[in-house]
Each structure stands twice: as C-alpha cells, then as structure tokens.
Design a protein around this motif. Structure first.
Motif, PDB file in Angstrom:
ATOM      1  N   LYS A   1      42.010  26.435  61.797  1.00 21.30           N
ATOM      2  CA  LYS A   1      42.731  25.742  62.855  1.00 21.30           C
ATOM      3  C   LYS A   1      44.178  25.484  62.450  1.00 21.30           C
TER       4      LYS A   1
ATOM      5  N   GLN B   1      50.969  17.159  67.660  1.00 20.92           N
ATOM      6  CA  GLN B   1      49.959  16.438  68.434  1.00 20.92           C
ATOM      7  C   GLN B   1      50.660  15.524  69.435  1.00 20.92           C
TER       8      GLN B   1
ATOM      9  N   ILE C   1      46.742  16.695  73.329  1.00 19.13           N
ATOM     10  CA  ILE C   1      46.939  18.146  73.297  1.00 19.13           C
ATOM     11  C   ILE C   1      47.596  18.548  71.978  1.00 19.13           C
ATOM     12  N   THR C   2      47.492  19.828  71.646  1.00 21.26           N
ATOM     13  CA  THR C   2      48.247  20.401  70.526  1.00 21.26           C
ATOM     14  C   THR C   2      49.285  21.347  71.103  1.00 21.26           C
TER      15      THR C   2
ATOM     16  N   LYS D   1      44.213  31.321  67.599  1.00 15.20           N
ATOM     17  CA  LYS D   1      43.956  29.882  67.468  1.00 15.20           C
ATOM     18  C   LYS D   1      43.161  29.302  68.642  1.00 15.20           C
ATOM     19  N   LYS D   2      43.003  30.053  69.718  1.00 20.56           N
ATOM     20  CA  LYS D   2      42.361  29.516  70.930  1.00 20.56           C
ATOM     21  C   LYS D   2      40.974  28.944  70.664  1.00 20.56           C
TER      22      LYS D   2
ATOM     23  N   TYR E   1      40.046  25.144  70.136  1.00 18.83           N
ATOM     24  CA  TYR E   1      40.374  24.119  71.132  1.00 18.83           C
ATOM     25  C   TYR E   1      39.434  24.233  72.326  1.00 18.83           C
ATOM     26  N   THR E   2      39.012  23.075  72.836  1.00 19.18           N
ATOM     27  CA  THR E   2      38.045  23.056  73.946  1.00 19.18           C
ATOM     28  C   THR E   2      38.718  22.929  75.301  1.00 19.18           C
TER      29      THR E   2
ATOM     30  N   LYS F   1      43.991  26.655  77.575  1.00 20.08           N
ATOM     31  CA  LYS F   1      44.899  27.341  76.652  1.00 20.08           C
ATOM     32  C   LYS F   1      46.061  27.913  77.458  1.00 20.08           C
TER      33      LYS F   1
ATOM     34  N   ASP G   1      42.256  18.157  74.661  1.00 18.72           N
ATOM     35  CA  ASP G   1      42.199  19.166  73.598  1.00 18.72           C
ATOM     36  C   ASP G   1      42.746  20.524  74.049  1.00 18.72           C
ATOM     37  N   SER G   2      43.796  20.490  74.873  1.00 14.52           N
ATOM     38  CA  SER G   2      44.464  21.737  75.273  1.00 14.52           C
ATOM     39  C   SER G   2      45.311  22.281  74.124  1.00 14.52           C
ATOM     40  N   LEU G   3      45.513  23.589  74.160  1.00 15.56           N
ATOM     41  CA  LEU G   3      46.454  24.262  73.255  1.00 15.56           C
ATOM     42  C   LEU G   3      47.593  24.799  74.112  1.00 15.56           C
TER      43      LEU G   3
END
Length: 748
Positions: free
Chosen positions: A542, A606, A614-615, A638-639, A642-643, A646, A716-718
C-alpha cells in the motif's frame, strides 16, 4: 612542456588531438577541457557548400563574382589579392580558401548565398543541427576574435559531418597549387608526400589547427589537431610523429594552486588585476564561487567570490530575457554583501573599492569558463551527470541520498537545470566536495554561450533516465540530438548508464553515441532480463514496493516509498552509477527505505473531505507523457488497497504545442487499462483522447475538477492527481487540502 603560468596557455589552449572515423574515436581523448581561439564559421561554410554540391543545390562549375567586401581583405595575411568584380569558378574559390586559408576567398564564398547575412543564417542553422557553440561562431572568417572560443568537440562534430560526405567531395578540399593573377601560389604545406592523405584543412596563424583526412583501407579517418605550434607541427602531430602528453598536467595545476595564496594564484592564472591591493594585506579567503546573489543566499554561503556578468553575457545564456543591467547593480543592491569576500568583474564598482577586493578581468563570462575548466581539471572527486525526458531530478536526489554518508555532495537546488543555472552551479566545482551530481535539461547542453555545459563538467558517469516527448515543442529529433551531448563531456574511461526501456528507435542513438566515444555502457530495465540490471520481482504494498533485481548477476533488494515503475528505474540507474564510481550497490540499496523525493512526486496524503477519509496521491511536481504513463500505472497498482472509489485525475502535459493531441493520445492504453471508477480530465488535448470507460468527465476549470472530485469520493477513496506545473495543476491539490483543513476546523 608547460610554457607559462597562465592557465589558458598551460592547459585550456594546450595542443590536443582526436583521431576518429565516422564510427568511433581511435585515440585517448584529452584529460581536460581543451579549446582553440579560432572559430568555426569558415568550416561550416565549406561543409555547407560541399553538402549543396552533393544535393545539386550548387554546381562546382558556377561562376562567382567577388563582392565589394573582398577589398577589405586585399592586403591581409594569406590573401590571394582578389579584386572586386573578379570572376572565378566556385570550386576554385573553395579550394583556394582551404588551401591558403585565404580570407578574401572565404569572404567571396558569402556571395554564393547572396551575402553575409543570408550565409550567416544558413550556417547558424547547420550549427544548431550539429550543436556547435554560439561563441565559436563570432568571426565570419574563423579568425581570432574577442570572446570567441571553440571546444575541441565542436570541431569533432564538424569533422564527423565531413566524414559523412561522399569520398568524391574530398577532391574539392585537397590542398593544391593555384595560378592566380599569373602568380604560382603553393599551399603552406605540401601534402603529396603521403598518398593515403585525401584532403586537409588548416586554419590559424602561428597557433594552428587542422583536419587531416586519410584513407585506411576502405575507411576514411580524420585527425583533428588544435593549438599546434605551426602548420608543420600540426601535420606532424596529426601523423603521430609528435606525441602529446598531458598525463601530469592536473597534478602540476593542483600543486600550483595549493602552494600559493588565492590572490596570487588568481592573478598568475587569469588575465586581470586587483583594483585596490591595500585590501590584500590580510589573506584573501574565498570558500565558494557564485554567479548570482540569490544562490549565495539560498545556500547560506560565506566568504564568496561573486562573478559579475555584463547584461549581454547574461542574455547569451538565457534566451528571451530582457535583462539590460550589469550584475554590478545587483551586487550593489544586495543585502548580503557581508557574505562576499571577492568581486570579479569587468567594470570596477567604485563605491565598493575600499571595502571589498575586486579582481578586474577583460570579460567575466570568459573568466567563468576558464575558472570552471581549471577547477574541474584538478577535481579529485567523482562527478555524475544526468539527463532525460523524465526522472532527472529524482535520479539526482537518489544519487545524493545514497552518497550523503560517503562524503560531501554538491548538486542542483530544486530542479534548476537549464543552461544558466547549471553554468552557475559549475562555478562551485572544487575539492571541497567529494561528489558532484548535476542534472541537466536539454537546454543545459545546447549551443548557447560556450556551448554544452557537459564540456565543463566532464562527468565520470552519464545517466540517461528516459527519452520521449517531454518538451516536444522544440522537436523530438532535436531534443534527442541535444540530450546525447551529455556523452561528449564524459571523461576518458568513463561510463554511460542508460535506461534500456527507452523506445528502441531512440535507444539505438544513445548507444551509438556512447560507443563512438568509447564509453563503457551499462543498461537497466524493468523487463529486459538480458541487460546488466533488471527487475526480478516486485511486491507492491500500500505504501511502497519491495523490489528484487539482478545487478551484474548479483541479487539486490530495496524498498521504495515513491514506487512507480519510473521511480524504480531511477533507483536502478542510481545504483548502477554507484557501482561505476566504486561503491557497492548491495551495501547501499537499503538506504532507499528512507528516501524522500520532492514534495509533489507520488506523495500520498490523508485527507478528510465531505466527512470521508480519502488518500490523495499528489504527483503534480511536473509532467511529461512518459511520467504520466508511469503515474497511471502506479495508480492502477495501488487500487486494490482501497475500498472506496478510485479516481484518476489528469491535467494536460504542457510544452507539447503542435504535437499535443498526438502525444496525449499515447495515454489512451494506460488510462483504459487502469480501469478507474472515474476519469477526470482537464485540458483541451484530452478532448481528442478516445477512452473505453463511459465514466469520463472533461472539466473546463480547475475549480470544476475539485467539485467533480468532491462529488465522487467515498470512504477510503483513492484519488490520483497528475499534471504539469506549467499549468499549475497543483492548484487542484492545494484547493482540496484547504477544503480538508476547513472541514476539520468545522468539526472541531
């Protein structure tokens, strides 16, 4: 033998030789920066005419009428005493110009292209193609002229162009006897004693330079000699009858500097005088040298020798600047004058003559060139030069990070890598540093001023990080020609470290140039297992990637936090270069776990926006098509961690101009394969990109981009943001960060 204590005569203008074919250099190259006071315009003129003979643009048998300007050359040395209005065949004038180095005949050749101004334009275009320095092109006939200086590699590149001509073209430049005005004129040197010599060109008075072209079987060789004592000496040196030995010169120069006070060393090696010698009663302490006060302040330098450029010389290193004041003014207005222990200028600063020692020189830019050359010649550490379309700054930061525990390092600040900043940085080359790591954009190695700064750097190792469409506004082929110039500076016995994943079309050109200079070539790759260094395994995490790779058949591992494929390539290139300068990659690779790149390179942040965590990965330091592809692939890798949604957020790549749409379409496969939940695009070129996903949004403003992100994020979005600094795409990240801070404040 060393002829005097003056550095120019000792070393810079020392007799030197290169013997080469169209494929490679055949002899050992000079150990230092070597130049000639003569120019290149006459040689470019001969070359252009021969090229036009071959293309049919000109005919050897066409008549040329001598223009009025030849009257100015009637009584000059080596003139054939031609008359205004006289007619001769073009092939005859060309051969007379070459056989006698005759200034009236050279001047007459300008008439072929309708006068000097048109001729100058054509020759400058040819010089740009060959990357021949501007300051080698100051005298129309190639004569010695104030400021003019030609590097041996400028002549070498012109010599290579002569070797590309058809063999028949050498007939026109073979020295021979002529009858002019009923007088028999013999060339200064009869070359008929050796039937393998097919042609030759000599120029200069007393201090003599020359090309001598010989047949060796089916191959034509060129011997280039500069700074011969006479034409006879030049010929004998070219034919290996006189040896050149500068083996111990650097030791002698070092001893000379070590054993005398700085002010005595300065005045004995560089033309100039001290304005007020009363200020020299105390020992002159100069710990640093710089070209501008901002660098002095940024680096916190003390006891600085500051060199003051006149406006025209400043402009010669920075195209399109409108600056029209002498740097003396900036020094006078500086609040950091207390940091200055010496001013080197070509115009005395009367207001400071009682407080700061001043060394007055004829030309400060020429002083800088000579000073850097001297300091590099006695430098005992290792110098690494880096260029590429993407990854220059990251590779330089990695090299510095790996070396910081081994000794002191001098390097670029931020990503200042154009011609003037890197020339300025070169003033600080000294044995105060164990390592010097310079990155250079193509502009650092172009023909401005005294030309390619790599001539001055003389790297032990040259790294090519990548090559592609970055800054394609100047033309990809031209960019390729200039990037290769880094190799011309590499020392004898030096190394070329090249990214083996560069497109094969361009990779071949880098390899060809490195081979022609006899560099030891090492290559690295993400995928090609046949190279010196390649990836065996990647474990994507991660917040980082563990990489295992083979380096000279040794297995080495490291963990990298800024971990796109491009960054992994940069790390491999750094470790290969480390091996080249005598350090073990195995013993240093672990240091990457602590490596931090620039703030906006693959930086995960973060944030809490709209009540969700989110990240955000900020990759807006700068951009190119290659770097964008690497970034998109990084996002895709990296997807899985993350839940939430994206989001792939891309701003256009700047500086592509006419190629912008075509280059942006190269992003289509990477974007499609990334399979983002939403693709948010900003910039006109993206409107022509064809994507598989239906969830694509084109935004007209950066504010619209931010609103689209806010609308699309979940817990928890990317969010991956990539775009050029040239369009300030980092504004998107800054607006999101402000939003996050604002919302956190409201919660509290």
């Amino acid at each position: 033998m060393i002829r005097s204590k003056n550095y120019r005569k000792n070393a810079l203008l020392r007799k030197s030789k290169l013997v080469f074919t169209s494929e490679r250099i055949l002899n050992k190259r000079p150990k230092g920066n070597r130049c000639s006071p003569w120019g290149t315009m006459h040689l470019l003129l001969y070359l252009k005419i021969l090229q036009d003979f071959e293309s049919g643009e000109l005919s050897p048998d066409q008549e040329v009428i001598f223009p009025k300007e030849v009257q100015n050359e009637f009584g000059t040395l080596r003139s054939t005493k031609s008359l205004w209005g006289e007619k001769r065949l073009l092939s005859e004038i060309l051969n007379q110009a070459i056989s006698f180095n005759a200034p009236d005949c050279i001047t007459a050749l300008f008439a072929v292209y309708d006068g000097w101004e048109n001729t100058r334009k054509k020759l400058n275009q040819l010089a740009v193609q060959l990357n021949v320095s501007v300051f080698s092109r100051l005298a129309p006939t190639g004569r010695n002229k104030e400021t003019q200086l030609t590097n041996i590699y400028d002549y070498y590149k012109i010599g290579l162009a002569f070797l590309e001509l058809k063999p028949i073209s050498h007939y026109f430049i073979k020295n021979r006897t002529h009858i002019i005005h009923d007088k028999v004129l013999d060339p200064p040197m009869d070359m008929n004693f050796d039937n393998t010599i097919i042609s030759s060109i000599f120029w200069g008075t007393k201090q003599n330079d020359g090309f001598l072209f010989k047949k060796n079987g089916q191959i034509i060789e060129c011997s280039l000699v500069i700074n011969g004592d006479s034409i006879e000496d030049t010929v004998q040196t070219a034919l290996n009858e006189i040896e050149i030995d500068d083996e111990f010169l650097s030791h002698q120069l070092e001893e000379e500097k070590r054993n005398v006070p700085f002010n005595e060393w300065l005045s004995s090696n560089f033309e100039g005088y001290f304005l007020n010698e009363k200020l020299l009663k105390k020992p002159l302490e100069v710990n640093h040298m710089a070209l501008d006060m901002p660098m002095v302040e940024i680096r916190g330098m003390e006891n600085v020798g500051i060199v003051s450029l006149k406006a025209e010389h400043y402009r010669s290193l920075i195209p399109y600047t409108s600056r029209n004041i002498h740097s003396n003014t900036a020094i006078m207005n500086s609040k950091s004058k207390n940091r200055i222990s010496l001013i080197i200028t070509d115009e005395p600063i009367v207001e400071l003559q009682e407080t700061i020692p001043q060394f007055i020189v004829p030309e400060t830019l020429q002083f800088c060139h000579d000073y850097i050359s001297y300091m590099r010649e006695i430098y005992k550490g290792k110098l690494i030069g880096i260029t590429g379309s993407a990854g220059k700054s990251s590779t330089r930061l990695m090299m510095s990070h790996l070396l910081k525990d081994e000794g002191s390092v001098w390097e670029n600040y931020s990503n200042a890598n154009l011609h003037y900043p890197t020339f300025s940085l070169s003033m600080e080359i000294s044995n105060n540093y164990d390592f010097i790591v310079f990155e250079g954009a193509a502009a650092a190695m172009n023909s401005l001023g005294y030309g390619n700064n790599a001539y001055l750097w003389r790297p032990d190792v040259a790294i090519i990080t990548s090559f592609g469409s970055a800054h394609a506004a100047t033309g990809i082929e031209r960019n390729l020609r200039v990037k290769k110039q880094l190799f011309y500076g590499v020392k004898e016995g030096g190394y070329a470290v090249i990214n083996g994943d560069i497109d094969p079309e361009y990779l071949r050109e880098f390899i060809k140039t490195a081979k022609s200079l006899n560099l030891t070539i090492y290559m690295y790759s993400i995928e090609n297992t046949g190279l010196d260094c390649y990836v065996k395994n990647k474990k994507v995490m991660k917040y980082g990637t563990e990489v295992t790779f083979s380096l000279f058949e040794k297995e080495v591992s490291f963990v990298l936090k800024t971990d796109s494929d491009g960054q992994i390539q940069n790390a491999m290139g750094s470790l290969l270069a480390l091996e080249c300068i005598g350090f073990s990659a195995e013993k240093h690779a672990y240091k990457f776990s602590e490596y931090e790149s620039f703030e906006r390179i693959l930086k995960p942040k973060q944030q809490r926006i709209n009540g969700v965590e989110i990240t955000l990965i900020d990759d807006t330091h700068n951009s190119s098509i290659e770097a964008t592809i690497n970034g998109i692939n990084h996002f895709a890798s990296k997807k899985k961690f993350y839940t939430g949604t994206k989001l792939l957020v891309l701003g256009e790549v700047a500086d592509l101009q006419g190629q912008s749409v075509m280059q942006h379409k190269r992003l289509e496969p990477a974007i499609n394969e990334a399979n983002a939940d939403k693709v948010i695009l900003y910039g006109e070129p993206f409107k022509s990109v064809e994507l598989v996903s239906r969830n694509v949004v084109h935004c007209e403003t950066k504010e619209d981009v931010v609103q689209e992100i806010k609308k699309s994020i979940t817990e928890d979005s990317l969010v991956f943001v990539k775009g050029s600094a040239g369009i300030r795409f980092y504004d998107v990240v800054d607006m999101l960060e402000k939003e996050s801070i604002k919302q956190e404040g409201n919660v509290r």
